[in-house]
Scaffold this motif. Structure first.
Motif, short mmCIF file in Angstrom:
data_model
loop_
_atom_site.label_atom_id
_atom_site.label_comp_id
_atom_site.label_asym_id
_atom_site.label_seq_id
_atom_site.Cartn_x
_atom_site.Cartn_y
_atom_site.Cartn_z
N ARG A 67 0.85 -1.20 0.00
CA ARG A 67 0.00 0.00 0.00
C ARG A 67 0.88 1.24 0.00
O ARG A 67 1.79 1.36 0.82
N SER A 69 1.13 5.64 -1.84
CA SER A 69 0.52 6.73 -2.61
C SER A 69 1.64 7.58 -3.22
O SER A 69 2.81 7.40 -2.89
N MET A 85 -5.28 -4.02 -9.23
CA MET A 85 -4.95 -2.72 -8.63
C MET A 85 -6.02 -2.44 -7.57
O MET A 85 -7.19 -2.22 -7.89
N GLU A 86 -5.61 -2.49 -6.30
CA GLU A 86 -6.53 -2.32 -5.18
C GLU A 86 -6.42 -0.90 -4.63
O GLU A 86 -5.32 -0.37 -4.50
N PHE A 87 -7.57 -0.31 -4.32
CA PHE A 87 -7.64 1.06 -3.80
C PHE A 87 -8.30 1.07 -2.44
O PHE A 87 -9.30 0.37 -2.23
N ASP A 88 -7.79 1.89 -1.51
CA ASP A 88 -8.41 2.02 -0.20
C ASP A 88 -9.81 2.64 -0.30
O ASP A 88 -10.68 2.31 0.49
N ALA A 92 -11.47 -2.39 -6.80
CA ALA A 92 -10.24 -2.86 -7.43
C ALA A 92 -10.43 -2.90 -8.94
O ALA A 92 -11.55 -3.01 -9.43
N GLN A 93 -9.32 -2.80 -9.68
CA GLN A 93 -9.34 -2.88 -11.14
C GLN A 93 -8.43 -4.03 -11.57
O GLN A 93 -7.28 -4.11 -11.14
N ILE A 103 -4.02 6.72 -11.79
CA ILE A 103 -4.21 6.75 -10.35
C ILE A 103 -4.16 8.21 -9.90
O ILE A 103 -3.16 8.90 -10.14
N ALA A 107 -4.09 8.90 -3.91
CA ALA A 107 -4.87 7.67 -3.75
C ALA A 107 -3.98 6.54 -3.21
O ALA A 107 -2.94 6.24 -3.80
N HIS A 109 -3.03 2.89 -2.87
CA HIS A 109 -3.28 1.74 -3.73
C HIS A 109 -2.21 0.67 -3.55
O HIS A 109 -1.16 0.91 -2.94
N ASN A 110 -2.51 -0.52 -4.08
CA ASN A 110 -1.60 -1.66 -4.02
C ASN A 110 -1.75 -2.44 -5.33
O ASN A 110 -2.87 -2.74 -5.74
#
Length: 137
Positions: A67, A69, A85-88, A92-93, A103, A107, A109-110
């Motif tokens: 995680r 930014s 692609m995971e977002f808090d 996810a994408q 992004i 943001a 993300h992971n």
């Protein structure tokens, strides 16, 4: 084939921000172990106070970026592999070879490699020149 040699720089492209911190060692059990971010180029942006940085990020199978930014936008392209692609703060994408991504600034993300090969992403950032490229959480 990707040329891993250091790019040539002229004095006119030298940024005034500090160099990125050295990579830290990780243990094999660490989900971010083996992940690399190679800076290809760094230039002052046309907008005062901003910097443009381009990198290649490689994420081995079953690993993730962790995680984090950036203090500006990230515009990227999946050169090879499959990423979740995971977002808090959002859904996810799923990204595959040939997919572009964006992004927003700040943001969290992971990028998780969910494919069968080492994922390679080309990312370009437009960031606040007074802040580090990556903040981890």
């Amino acid at each position: 084939m990707l040329d891993h040699r250091s790019p040539l720089h002229s004095d006119s492209t030298t940024a005034t921000t500090p160099d990125p911190p050295p990579a830290t060692a990780t243990s094999p059990g660490d989900p971010t172990s083996g992940v690399t971010r190679t800076e290809l180029q760094r230039h002052p942006s046309p907008a005062k106070g901003w910097l443009t940085v381009q990198t290649v990020v490689e994420i081995p199978r079953h690993k993730e970026s962790g995680r984090h930014s950036h203090p500006g936008v990230e515009v990227g392209y999946i050169v090879r592999g499959d990423v979740l692609m995971e977002f808090d703060d959002g859904p996810a994408q799923r990204l595959r070879t040939g997919d572009p991504f964006f992004i927003p600034s700040g943001a969290i993300h992971n990028a998780r490699n969910v494919g069968t090969v080492t994922t390679m992403m080309l990312s370009t950032y437009v960031i606040d020149e007074t802040k580090p490229l990556v903040t981890t959480y």
